[in-house]
Design an enzyme around this catalytic site. Sequence first.
Site, PDB file in Angstrom:
ATOM      1  N   ARG A 135       0.853  -1.262  -0.182  1.00 50.07           N
ATOM      2  CA  ARG A 135       0.087  -0.076   0.075  1.00 50.07           C
ATOM      3  C   ARG A 135       0.850   1.228   0.068  1.00 50.07           C
ATOM      4  O   ARG A 135       0.454   2.230  -0.744  1.00 50.07           O
ATOM      5  CB  ARG A 135      -1.168  -0.045   1.425  1.00 50.07           C
ATOM      6  CG  ARG A 135      -1.982  -0.984   0.934  1.00 50.07           C
ATOM      7  CD  ARG A 135      -2.904  -0.861   2.138  1.00 50.07           C
ATOM      8  NE  ARG A 135      -4.499  -1.696   1.808  1.00 50.07           N
ATOM      9  CZ  ARG A 135      -5.225  -2.319   2.449  1.00 50.07           C
ATOM     10  NH1 ARG A 135      -5.005  -2.058   3.741  1.00 50.07           N
ATOM     11  NH2 ARG A 135      -6.278  -3.038   2.159  1.00 50.07           N
ATOM     12  N   GLY A 140      -9.733 -10.000  -1.317  1.00 45.78           N
ATOM     13  CA  GLY A 140      -8.389 -10.703  -0.556  1.00 45.78           C
ATOM     14  C   GLY A 140      -7.956 -11.898  -1.442  1.00 45.78           C
ATOM     15  O   GLY A 140      -6.792 -12.204  -1.553  1.00 45.78           O
TER      16      GLY A 140
END
Length: 416
Positions: A35, A374
């Site tokens: 991220r 996910g």
Amino acid sequence: MQHIDSYDFRGKKAIVRVDFNVPLDENFNITDDTRIRRAIPTLKKVLQGGGSLIIMSHLGRPKKVEDKFSLKHIVGRVSECLGVPVQFADDCQKADAQAAALKPGEALLLENLRFYAEEEGKPRGLAEDASDEEKAAAKKVVKESQKAFTAKLASYADCYINDAFGTAHRAHASTALIAAFFPNDKMFGYLMEGEINAIDNVLKNAKRPLTAIIGGSKVSSKLAVLENLVGKVDNLIIGGGMGYTFIKAEGGKIGNSLHEDELIPQALEIKAKAKELGVNLSLSVQTMVADSFGPDANTQLVPSNAIPDGWEGVDAGPESLEMWKEIILKSKTILWNGPVGVFEIPAFAGGTLQIAKYLAEATANGAYTLVGGGDSVAAVTKMGFADKVSYVSTGGGAMLEAIEGKDLPGIAAIRD
Ligand code: AMP
């Protein structure tokens, strides 16, 4: 709205909402910095354009100031990735002096926004037995103070960039409300732009045939996704646990497989809509079943609509995978969200890994492929295919809401 490529950052301070909600181990080491790395192009663009940065994010779900959720743990890694030493403001509401002192090329990271209830605008610390009136009054108080909280963040900067796709489905202070303070100086970051384009490539500008593969545990959690997609796609593959509700709705025998009886009417409606629109709704035809839900269970392959009692479906069988492979390889645009089996248990992950492989193959043949959620993202990563599909979405919940057809507040606030 502005575009980051044409905006003149010289001498400007940019406040940038990023999603630095990274996983940390018990010693506060970052275990996956994806991220952070994905926000770097946007952050570098501001610095290279002669601007300075005020970076803001949340980390975890703190309900008060808690050291384990402090963004101070990640300043070092952010500095390394950005290539400049990043300063830290240990209270996001008291950073006036540090923000004012920033010179072009410098960067400041604000402490976790969610240390304040105002970020989310939800009251905290309410007694469990609080009455509806008390809840409403507490909400009113936090909403009032949210205005000042947002104004404070906005006061640090000359322009606002939202690059946090992972929270784009939330109407929080830093993801949506702050945009109103920058009517002529607000824009998307590159990551956000990439996510928006990827979703548009599937929902608005798809090359056909368009196929969606939706898997995962329950119909209830993706009902709105299925309802929206059935009106848009040519092929709708429904796999994983949610498939058994559809198979039962058709009169199949599903043994002990996961299913939701109360959603059978909705499943039948989706099937009817697919038929009416000429959409190929493809359910598993062959299932790997297990006699228990664990790694050393006995398994066998059976028709998906004739699962013996005492056995439950845990993965797609080879016949289902072959059928889906054919659909996938004939498609020009493919969206994939959710595993087609119990991906966490290696013995039941084979089908999901196969789907990842077909997507990479389709991409190599020229199809546009978008992967989100996910387990699907984990599957393409595990197979080493993350750069062999067209786009891997970083925002699970945000992506789901986008494919439900909703306007995400974080996107709307910039476009308005
Ligand atoms: P979701 O969060 O809705 O994408 O669902 C992911 C979960 O679905 C994973 O935890 C999988 O283990 C679960 N799942 C997929 N297939 C099955 C199945 N056949 N039975 C039970 N759970 C499943």
